[in-house]
Enzyme design. Structure first.
Site, mmCIF file in Angstrom:
data_model
loop_
_atom_site.group_PDB
_atom_site.id
_atom_site.type_symbol
_atom_site.label_atom_id
_atom_site.label_comp_id
_atom_site.label_asym_id
_atom_site.label_seq_id
_atom_site.Cartn_x
_atom_site.Cartn_y
_atom_site.Cartn_z
ATOM 1 N N CYS A 3 38.734 48.783 44.356
ATOM 2 C CA CYS A 3 38.380 47.796 43.398
ATOM 3 C C CYS A 3 36.929 47.214 43.886
ATOM 4 O O CYS A 3 36.248 49.053 43.218
ATOM 5 C CB CYS A 3 38.948 46.159 44.023
ATOM 6 S SG CYS A 3 38.445 45.294 42.390
ATOM 7 N N HIS A 107 44.683 47.611 42.771
ATOM 8 C CA HIS A 107 44.750 47.090 44.743
ATOM 9 C C HIS A 107 46.645 47.599 44.923
ATOM 10 O O HIS A 107 46.951 47.633 44.499
ATOM 11 C CB HIS A 107 44.426 45.452 44.809
ATOM 12 C CG HIS A 107 43.763 44.731 43.989
ATOM 13 N ND1 HIS A 107 42.561 44.747 45.468
ATOM 14 C CD2 HIS A 107 42.567 44.601 43.218
ATOM 15 C CE1 HIS A 107 41.750 44.008 45.506
ATOM 16 N NE2 HIS A 107 42.057 43.827 43.727
ATOM 17 N N GLU A 109 47.481 47.585 48.006
ATOM 18 C CA GLU A 109 48.005 46.746 48.687
ATOM 19 C C GLU A 109 48.991 45.749 47.784
ATOM 20 O O GLU A 109 48.979 44.965 48.616
ATOM 21 C CB GLU A 109 46.730 45.823 49.833
ATOM 22 C CG GLU A 109 46.115 44.997 49.006
ATOM 23 C CD GLU A 109 44.687 45.210 48.047
ATOM 24 O OE1 GLU A 109 44.196 44.468 47.965
ATOM 25 O OE2 GLU A 109 44.386 47.085 47.801
#
Length: 130
Positions: A3, A107, A109
């Site tokens: 990001c 993202h 994650e």
């Protein structure tokens, strides 16, 4: 870089009107919401289109989807460094790679199975090169 981490790789960013690290040629600009119904920030799940043959997006036959939260996007000068794009009002680069530098706008994650596979691919790719 993930990001904002990816955005720092570029020459310049409109966010804060400041220079970046200059590792990837290009600039970061805000999504233009004038004259359209795009909600800024771009938030939620979006499909990506891998480009320029990279090991980072090797999956099954499914189209990879990732979770995004951002108001700014990359404008890459050298399209060979763009390894994936996404559509949000227009196509934009959502992943870059140059030599040993990789960055993604999304993202991983927060992207469940696709994010876990992305990290597996990332670590397999870089561990096998050492």
């Amino acid at each position: 870089g993930i990001c904002l981490g990816m955005q720092l790789f570029f020459d310049y960013s409109e966010e804060g009107n400041c220079p970046g690290l200059g590792w990837i040629a290009g600039e970061i600009t805000r999504f233009d919401s004038k004259g359209n119904t795009l909600k800024i920030p771009h938030m939620g799940w979006s499909e990506i289109t891998p480009q320029n043959q990279t090991e980072l997006f090797h999956f099954s036959d499914q189209i990879p989807r990732y979770y995004f939260v951002h108001s700014y996007h990359a404008n890459v000068k050298d399209n060979n460094q763009s390894i994936a794009s996404c559509f949000y009002g227009k196509d934009f680069t959502c992943a870059v790679q140059k030599n040993n530098i990789s960055g993604v706008q999304f993202h991983p994650e927060k992207s469940h199975l696709y994010g876990m596979q992305f990290f597996r691919n990332y670590f397999d790719t870089w561990l096998n090169k050492q």
